[in-house]
Scaffold this motif. Structure first.
Motif, short mmCIF file in Angstrom:
data_model
loop_
_atom_site.label_atom_id
_atom_site.label_comp_id
_atom_site.label_asym_id
_atom_site.label_seq_id
_atom_site.Cartn_x
_atom_site.Cartn_y
_atom_site.Cartn_z
N VAL A 16 -53.41 42.93 48.77
CA VAL A 16 -52.58 42.32 47.74
C VAL A 16 -51.53 43.33 47.29
O VAL A 16 -50.36 43.00 47.11
CB VAL A 16 -53.44 41.84 46.54
N ARG A 17 -51.93 44.58 47.13
CA ARG A 17 -50.97 45.63 46.75
C ARG A 17 -49.90 45.80 47.81
O ARG A 17 -48.72 45.98 47.50
CB ARG A 17 -51.68 46.96 46.54
N PHE A 18 -50.30 45.75 49.08
CA PHE A 18 -49.34 45.88 50.18
C PHE A 18 -48.26 44.80 50.05
O PHE A 18 -47.07 45.09 50.10
CB PHE A 18 -50.05 45.77 51.53
N PHE A 19 -48.68 43.55 49.87
CA PHE A 19 -47.73 42.46 49.78
C PHE A 19 -46.92 42.51 48.48
O PHE A 19 -45.76 42.11 48.46
CB PHE A 19 -48.43 41.11 49.94
N LEU A 20 -47.51 43.01 47.42
CA LEU A 20 -46.78 43.18 46.17
C LEU A 20 -45.62 44.15 46.37
O LEU A 20 -44.50 43.90 45.92
CB LEU A 20 -47.72 43.68 45.06
N HIS A 21 -45.86 45.22 47.10
CA HIS A 21 -44.80 46.18 47.39
C HIS A 21 -43.80 45.63 48.39
O HIS A 21 -42.64 46.04 48.41
CB HIS A 21 -45.39 47.51 47.87
N GLU A 22 -44.21 44.70 49.23
CA GLU A 22 -43.29 44.05 50.16
C GLU A 22 -42.24 43.23 49.42
O GLU A 22 -41.17 42.97 49.96
CB GLU A 22 -44.05 43.15 51.14
N LEU A 23 -42.53 42.81 48.20
CA LEU A 23 -41.56 42.05 47.42
C LEU A 23 -40.30 42.86 47.14
O LEU A 23 -39.23 42.29 46.93
CB LEU A 23 -42.17 41.57 46.10
N LEU A 50 -52.39 47.74 37.48
CA LEU A 50 -51.08 48.05 38.04
C LEU A 50 -50.65 49.49 37.78
O LEU A 50 -50.91 50.04 36.72
CB LEU A 50 -50.03 47.11 37.45
N THR A 51 -49.97 50.04 38.78
CA THR A 51 -49.30 51.32 38.60
C THR A 51 -47.97 51.06 37.90
O THR A 51 -47.55 49.91 37.73
CB THR A 51 -49.04 52.00 39.96
N GLU A 52 -47.27 52.11 37.52
CA GLU A 52 -45.97 51.95 36.87
C GLU A 52 -44.98 51.25 37.79
O GLU A 52 -44.20 50.40 37.35
CB GLU A 52 -45.42 53.30 36.42
N GLU A 53 -44.99 51.60 39.06
CA GLU A 53 -44.09 50.96 40.03
C GLU A 53 -44.39 49.47 40.16
O GLU A 53 -43.47 48.65 40.22
CB GLU A 53 -44.21 51.64 41.39
N GLU A 54 -45.66 49.14 40.17
CA GLU A 54 -46.05 47.73 40.28
C GLU A 54 -45.70 46.96 39.02
O GLU A 54 -45.32 45.79 39.08
CB GLU A 54 -47.53 47.62 40.60
N GLU A 55 -45.78 47.60 37.86
CA GLU A 55 -45.36 46.97 36.61
C GLU A 55 -43.87 46.62 36.65
O GLU A 55 -43.45 45.58 36.16
CB GLU A 55 -45.66 47.87 35.42
#
Length: 93
Positions: A16-23, A50-55
């Motif tokens: 899920v994190r991988f695809f979140l960063h793919e956005l 969430l990390t800061e980048e993901e936020e």
């Protein structure tokens, strides 16, 4: 910060994190494909700290983050993008 994502497919948090960063790489959205994904039943949930980048990603896409996450997963599984290193990054299981 915690975030819950409604997904059409059960995935471990790492994927899920991988695809979140793919956005972040998402430039153009195929509307027809997005409508197809919107019609899929979202019966799985994934909750992440969430990390800061993901936020920042969540702030960028707002309430549509889960839908775009499903779009990225669906598009990836159909082989429509991200085919380089596909076998090493994303494996079923």
């Amino acid at each position: 910060m915690y975030k819950r994502f409604n997904l059409y497919k059960k995935l471990p948090a790492r994927k899920v994190r991988f695809f979140l960063h793919e956005l972040l790489k998402l430039d153009v959205v195929d509307v027809n494909l997005l409508v197809e994904v919107a019609d899929l039943p979202k019966k799985y949930q994934s909750r992440l700290v969430l990390t800061e980048e993901e936020e920042e990603i969540i702030k960028r896409y707002g309430n549509k983050t889960s839908e775009l996450l499903n779009y990225a997963i669906y598009k990836y599984e159909k082989g429509l993008y991200g085919t380089e290193n596909r076998d090493t990054i994303y494996q079923e299981g």
